[in-house]
Write an enzyme that holds these catalytic residues in place. Structure first.
Site, PDB file in Angstrom:
ATOM      1  N   HIS A 156      21.881  17.389  41.424  1.00 40.67           N
ATOM      2  CA  HIS A 156      20.662  17.703  40.677  1.00 40.67           C
ATOM      3  C   HIS A 156      20.617  19.182  40.309  1.00 40.67           C
ATOM      4  O   HIS A 156      20.347  19.555  39.167  1.00 40.67           O
ATOM      5  CB  HIS A 156      19.419  17.277  41.454  1.00 40.67           C
ATOM      6  CG  HIS A 156      19.383  17.650  42.900  1.00 40.67           C
ATOM      7  ND1 HIS A 156      20.421  18.280  43.573  1.00 40.67           N
ATOM      8  CD2 HIS A 156      18.399  17.485  43.841  1.00 40.67           C
ATOM      9  CE1 HIS A 156      20.086  18.473  44.834  1.00 40.67           C
ATOM     10  NE2 HIS A 156      18.866  17.993  45.016  1.00 40.67           N
ATOM     11  N   TYR A 157      20.903  20.039  41.284  1.00 34.94           N
ATOM     12  CA  TYR A 157      20.908  21.485  41.050  1.00 34.94           C
ATOM     13  C   TYR A 157      22.015  21.867  40.076  1.00 34.94           C
ATOM     14  O   TYR A 157      21.795  22.626  39.122  1.00 34.94           O
ATOM     15  CB  TYR A 157      21.082  22.207  42.380  1.00 34.94           C
ATOM     16  CG  TYR A 157      21.032  23.712  42.283  1.00 34.94           C
ATOM     17  CD1 TYR A 157      19.814  24.377  42.172  1.00 34.94           C
ATOM     18  CD2 TYR A 157      22.194  24.473  42.307  1.00 34.94           C
ATOM     19  CE1 TYR A 157      19.767  25.763  42.085  1.00 34.94           C
ATOM     20  CE2 TYR A 157      22.159  25.855  42.222  1.00 34.94           C
ATOM     21  CZ  TYR A 157      20.942  26.491  42.116  1.00 34.94           C
ATOM     22  OH  TYR A 157      20.891  27.869  42.021  1.00 34.94           O
ATOM     23  N   SER A 158      23.216  21.340  40.284  1.00 27.51           N
ATOM     24  CA  SER A 158      24.354  21.655  39.413  1.00 27.51           C
ATOM     25  C   SER A 158      24.070  21.222  37.979  1.00 27.51           C
ATOM     26  O   SER A 158      24.354  21.967  37.019  1.00 27.51           O
ATOM     27  CB  SER A 158      25.614  20.973  39.934  1.00 27.51           C
ATOM     28  OG  SER A 158      25.935  21.398  41.239  1.00 27.51           O
TER      29      SER A 158
END
Length: 250
Positions: A156-158
């Site tokens: 999700h962050y990437s």
């Protein structure tokens, strides 16, 4: 510390109540800018204003970055207070914790995208017309080396940071002839409060990937970020600047 020139400039820093955003605000104030901190945490904003006010002119706005109306209101309030917005640093971001892609809760995955990517889109959308009108502006999006490489257990962050890099490149091209430059930085991990939402295993993984064998210092990040908001940055736009201690290979 090299002296940067932001005299008579107004900078908005999202997520400015803490972490990299706070360090950016410090460096900007020491460089002569007036700074408006946008953050969701009113209490932290007031403490940040108290800590920064001795360095220069600081205002604060409580804003929900994923809400269009809240962001538009923050932009209007900042212009009313300071007269203009010359620079925007999109520093606000969350990690959403760590987990395998198929095991992360859908609402957590969506929230990370909303804050890190949609929030930055909305702030750009709110300030760009004014920058075009005045014929000058600088936008810096704080992405991540994870947006280039894709960290395991952080899809999700990437993905949010990869999207932010894409937004930077598109917007930079759209504004290239209008005096408004848009760039991104891709830091490796900096030891800030964001570590509190990560597992120790993930922190160890990130450190092991950095050839300098240490984490980024917030002041180091602020030096590059604030330079990108000055007039000295004149022919770079839609670009991505490395802050990864040698980790990034492109």
């Amino acid at each position: 510390m090299n002296q940067l020139d932001l005299n008579n400039r107004v900078m908005v820093v999202t997520g400015g109540a803490r972490g990299l955003g706070y360090a950016v605000a410090q460096r900007a104030l020491r460089s002569g800018a007036a700074v408006s901190l946008w953050d969701i945490d009113t209490g932290r904003l007031e403490r940040a204003r108290a800590g920064l006010s001795e360095l220069g002119s600081v205002s604060v706005v409580t804003v929900e970055l994923t809400d269009e109306a809240s962001v538009e209101a923050a932009a209007r309030q900042t212009v009313k207070t300071h007269g203009a917005i010359h620079a925007l640093v999109n520093s606000a971001g969350i990690t959403g914790g760590n987990g395998l892609t198929w095991e992360l809760p859908v609402d957590v995955w969506r929230r990370v995208i909303e804050v890190n990517l949609i929030g930055s889109y909305l702030t750009c959308r709110a300030v760009v017309p004014g920058m075009i009108g005045q014929g000058y502006g600088r936008i810096v999006n704080i992405a991540s080396v994870a947006g280039k490489e894709g960290n395991p257990n952080a899809s999700h962050y990437s993905a949010s940071k990869a999207g932010l890099i894409g937004l930077t490149k598109s917007l930079g091209k759209e504004l290239a002839t209008k005096g408004v430059l848009v760039n991104a930085v891709t830091p490796a991990a900096a030891r800030t409060e964001i570590f509190d939402s990560m597992s120790q295993q993930h922190i160890d993984y990130m450190l092991a990937k950095i050839p300098m064998n240490r984490f980024l210092m917030p002041d180091e990040a602020a030096s590059m970020i604030v330079w990108l908001t000055t007039e000295d940055c004149a022919f770079s736009t839609g670009s991505v600047f490395d802050l990864s201690g040698g980790r990034a290979t492109y």
